[in-house]
Design a protein around this motif. Structure first.
Motif, mmCIF file in Angstrom:
data_model
loop_
_atom_site.group_PDB
_atom_site.id
_atom_site.type_symbol
_atom_site.label_atom_id
_atom_site.label_comp_id
_atom_site.label_asym_id
_atom_site.label_seq_id
_atom_site.Cartn_x
_atom_site.Cartn_y
_atom_site.Cartn_z
ATOM 1 N N VAL A 9 0.864 -1.172 0.000
ATOM 2 C CA VAL A 9 0.000 0.000 0.000
ATOM 3 C C VAL A 9 0.903 1.225 0.000
ATOM 4 C CG1 VAL A 9 -1.840 1.197 1.219
ATOM 5 C CG2 VAL A 9 -1.647 -1.278 1.402
ATOM 6 N N THR A 10 0.643 2.160 -0.902
ATOM 7 C CA THR A 10 1.533 3.319 -1.029
ATOM 8 C C THR A 10 0.784 4.638 -0.958
ATOM 9 O OG1 THR A 10 1.377 3.432 -3.435
ATOM 10 C CG2 THR A 10 3.091 2.023 -2.540
ATOM 11 N N LEU A 11 1.511 5.641 -0.506
ATOM 12 C CA LEU A 11 1.112 7.044 -0.621
ATOM 13 C C LEU A 11 2.344 7.790 -1.109
ATOM 14 C CD1 LEU A 11 -0.937 7.626 2.654
ATOM 15 C CD2 LEU A 11 -1.824 7.532 0.309
ATOM 16 N N ARG A 12 2.114 8.905 -1.767
ATOM 17 C CA ARG A 12 3.220 9.728 -2.261
ATOM 18 C C ARG A 12 3.247 11.063 -1.536
ATOM 19 N NH1 ARG A 12 1.821 9.599 -8.688
ATOM 20 N NH2 ARG A 12 1.837 7.335 -8.925
ATOM 21 N N ILE A 13 4.445 11.600 -1.423
ATOM 22 C CA ILE A 13 4.599 12.989 -0.983
ATOM 23 C C ILE A 13 5.346 13.703 -2.095
ATOM 24 C CG2 ILE A 13 5.597 14.555 0.717
ATOM 25 C CD1 ILE A 13 5.260 12.334 2.776
ATOM 26 N N VAL A 14 4.717 14.746 -2.611
ATOM 27 C CA VAL A 14 5.288 15.540 -3.698
ATOM 28 C C VAL A 14 5.392 16.988 -3.243
ATOM 29 C CG1 VAL A 14 4.425 13.982 -5.495
ATOM 30 C CG2 VAL A 14 3.021 15.915 -4.747
ATOM 31 N N PRO A 15 6.211 17.786 -3.916
ATOM 32 C CA PRO A 15 6.359 19.194 -3.517
ATOM 33 C C PRO A 15 5.038 19.951 -3.629
ATOM 34 C CG PRO A 15 8.041 18.558 -5.115
ATOM 35 C CD PRO A 15 7.051 17.435 -5.048
ATOM 36 N N ALA A 16 4.787 20.816 -2.653
ATOM 37 C CA ALA A 16 3.565 21.635 -2.684
ATOM 38 C C ALA A 16 3.778 22.923 -3.464
ATOM 39 C CB ALA A 16 3.125 21.966 -1.257
ATOM 40 N N ARG A 17 4.970 23.523 -3.331
ATOM 41 C CA ARG A 17 5.190 24.846 -3.919
ATOM 42 C C ARG A 17 6.298 24.882 -4.957
ATOM 43 N NH1 ARG A 17 5.733 26.003 1.440
ATOM 44 N NH2 ARG A 17 3.726 25.784 2.426
ATOM 45 N N GLN A 18 7.341 24.129 -4.752
ATOM 46 C CA GLN A 18 8.438 24.130 -5.714
ATOM 47 C C GLN A 18 8.377 22.877 -6.576
ATOM 48 O OE1 GLN A 18 10.073 24.477 -2.258
ATOM 49 N NE2 GLN A 18 9.786 26.679 -2.252
ATOM 50 N N ASP A 19 9.363 22.740 -7.452
ATOM 51 C CA ASP A 19 9.371 21.570 -8.319
ATOM 52 C C ASP A 19 10.031 20.359 -7.657
ATOM 53 O OD1 ASP A 19 11.923 22.681 -8.391
ATOM 54 O OD2 ASP A 19 12.284 22.070 -10.464
ATOM 55 N N ARG A 20 10.704 20.554 -6.541
ATOM 56 C CA ARG A 20 11.413 19.463 -5.858
ATOM 57 C C ARG A 20 11.339 19.646 -4.346
ATOM 58 N NH1 ARG A 20 13.379 15.461 -9.430
ATOM 59 N NH2 ARG A 20 13.629 16.484 -11.417
ATOM 60 N N LEU A 21 11.498 18.527 -3.625
ATOM 61 C CA LEU A 21 11.615 18.559 -2.166
ATOM 62 C C LEU A 21 13.084 18.731 -1.808
ATOM 63 C CD1 LEU A 21 9.377 15.477 -1.246
ATOM 64 C CD2 LEU A 21 8.754 17.893 -1.043
ATOM 65 N N ALA A 22 13.360 19.591 -0.854
ATOM 66 C CA ALA A 22 14.735 19.801 -0.396
ATOM 67 C C ALA A 22 15.210 18.564 0.359
ATOM 68 C CB ALA A 22 14.807 21.031 0.497
ATOM 69 N N GLY A 23 16.375 18.062 -0.025
ATOM 70 C CA GLY A 23 16.914 16.843 0.572
ATOM 71 C C GLY A 23 17.156 16.948 2.065
ATOM 72 N N ARG A 24 17.683 18.079 2.504
ATOM 73 C CA ARG A 24 17.949 18.251 3.939
ATOM 74 C C ARG A 24 16.652 18.198 4.742
ATOM 75 N NH1 ARG A 24 21.703 20.446 7.655
ATOM 76 N NH2 ARG A 24 20.717 21.714 9.266
ATOM 77 N N ALA A 25 15.629 18.895 4.278
ATOM 78 C CA ALA A 25 14.332 18.878 4.957
ATOM 79 C C ALA A 25 13.745 17.470 4.956
ATOM 80 C CB ALA A 25 13.375 19.866 4.298
ATOM 81 N N LEU A 26 13.917 16.763 3.846
ATOM 82 C CA LEU A 26 13.403 15.397 3.756
ATOM 83 C C LEU A 26 14.120 14.473 4.738
ATOM 84 C CD1 LEU A 26 11.562 13.333 2.470
ATOM 85 C CD2 LEU A 26 13.205 13.129 0.596
ATOM 86 N N ARG A 27 15.435 14.546 4.790
ATOM 87 C CA ARG A 27 16.199 13.704 5.718
ATOM 88 C C ARG A 27 15.807 14.003 7.154
ATOM 89 N NH1 ARG A 27 20.136 14.670 8.823
ATOM 90 N NH2 ARG A 27 20.770 16.616 7.816
ATOM 91 N N GLN A 28 15.715 15.291 7.485
ATOM 92 C CA GLN A 28 15.340 15.672 8.844
ATOM 93 C C GLN A 28 13.888 15.287 9.152
ATOM 94 O OE1 GLN A 28 16.364 19.857 8.697
ATOM 95 N NE2 GLN A 28 18.306 19.476 9.759
ATOM 96 N N GLY A 29 13.018 15.434 8.178
ATOM 97 C CA GLY A 29 11.616 15.061 8.361
ATOM 98 C C GLY A 29 11.446 13.575 8.604
ATOM 99 N N LEU A 30 12.167 12.765 7.837
ATOM 100 C CA LEU A 30 12.111 11.317 8.043
ATOM 101 C C LEU A 30 12.606 10.951 9.439
ATOM 102 C CD1 LEU A 30 13.326 10.210 4.514
ATOM 103 C CD2 LEU A 30 11.097 9.637 5.527
ATOM 104 N N ALA A 31 13.723 11.545 9.839
ATOM 105 C CA ALA A 31 14.271 11.272 11.175
ATOM 106 C C ALA A 31 13.287 11.733 12.251
ATOM 107 C CB ALA A 31 15.619 11.959 11.352
ATOM 108 N N GLY A 32 12.677 12.896 12.063
ATOM 109 C CA GLY A 32 11.718 13.423 13.023
ATOM 110 C C GLY A 32 10.478 12.552 13.166
ATOM 111 N N CYS A 33 10.139 11.827 12.111
ATOM 112 C CA CYS A 33 8.988 10.914 12.150
ATOM 113 C C CYS A 33 9.378 9.531 12.668
ATOM 114 C CB CYS A 33 8.365 10.794 10.758
ATOM 115 S SG CYS A 33 7.476 12.263 10.208
#
Length: 147
Positions: A9-33
């Motif tokens: 079962v999958t869900l996607r997370i895509v950028p809301a405002r820009q064309d890409r997700l920032a890698g640093r925010a993604l790494r920190q977000g994954l760790a925070g979760c």
């Protein structure tokens, strides 16, 4: 579970405002979760006993997310997924997947989409859960593999 019993079962997370997700925010977000980098070069969210409840991979094949280089990268999106049956009940796994996807999307300025790219909110969230549980009960495929 055996391959013939396994459903993804999958869900996607895509950028809301820009064309890409920032890698640093993604790494920190994954760790925070609560995700940890591990097998297959992707991130995994463990249960209390260490078994994997959810996983996260890049939407771009092969899906690898390398924490050593992520801060300098930008991502088209990520796929969060659960393998059912898993270490927690199917309904609980779906709720956890949805809640974590929404939390992570908030952390990375992203949007949650279902496996087909449709928006994931309100009534669509309820229909997704029902569709996934129905497919599990019927033994049908839920989505293509994330990686």
């Amino acid at each position: 579970p055996a391959e013939q019993e396994r459903r993804i079962v999958t869900l996607r997370i895509v950028p809301a405002r820009q064309d890409r997700l920032a890698g640093r925010a993604l790494r920190q977000g994954l760790a925070g979760c609560g995700f940890r980098h591990g097998e297959l070069g992707i991130f995994h969210l463990p249960a209390d006993d260490g078994r994997v409840v959810l996983s996260a991979a890049s939407l771009v094949r092969p899906g690898v997310l390398d924490p050593a280089t992520m801060d300098l990268e930008r991502f088209a999106g990520i796929s969060l997924f659960a393998v059912l049956p898993g270490p927690i009940a199917d309904g609980a796994a779906l709720e956890r997947l949805a809640a974590v996807a929404e939390e992570l999307a908030g952390r990375v300025a992203g949007l949650v989409q279902d496996e087909s790219g449709a928006p994931f909110a309100g009534a669509a969230r309820v229909r997704w859960r029902e569709r996934c549980l129905g497919a599990v009960d019927a033994g049908g495929a839920l989505a293509e593999q994330a990686h």
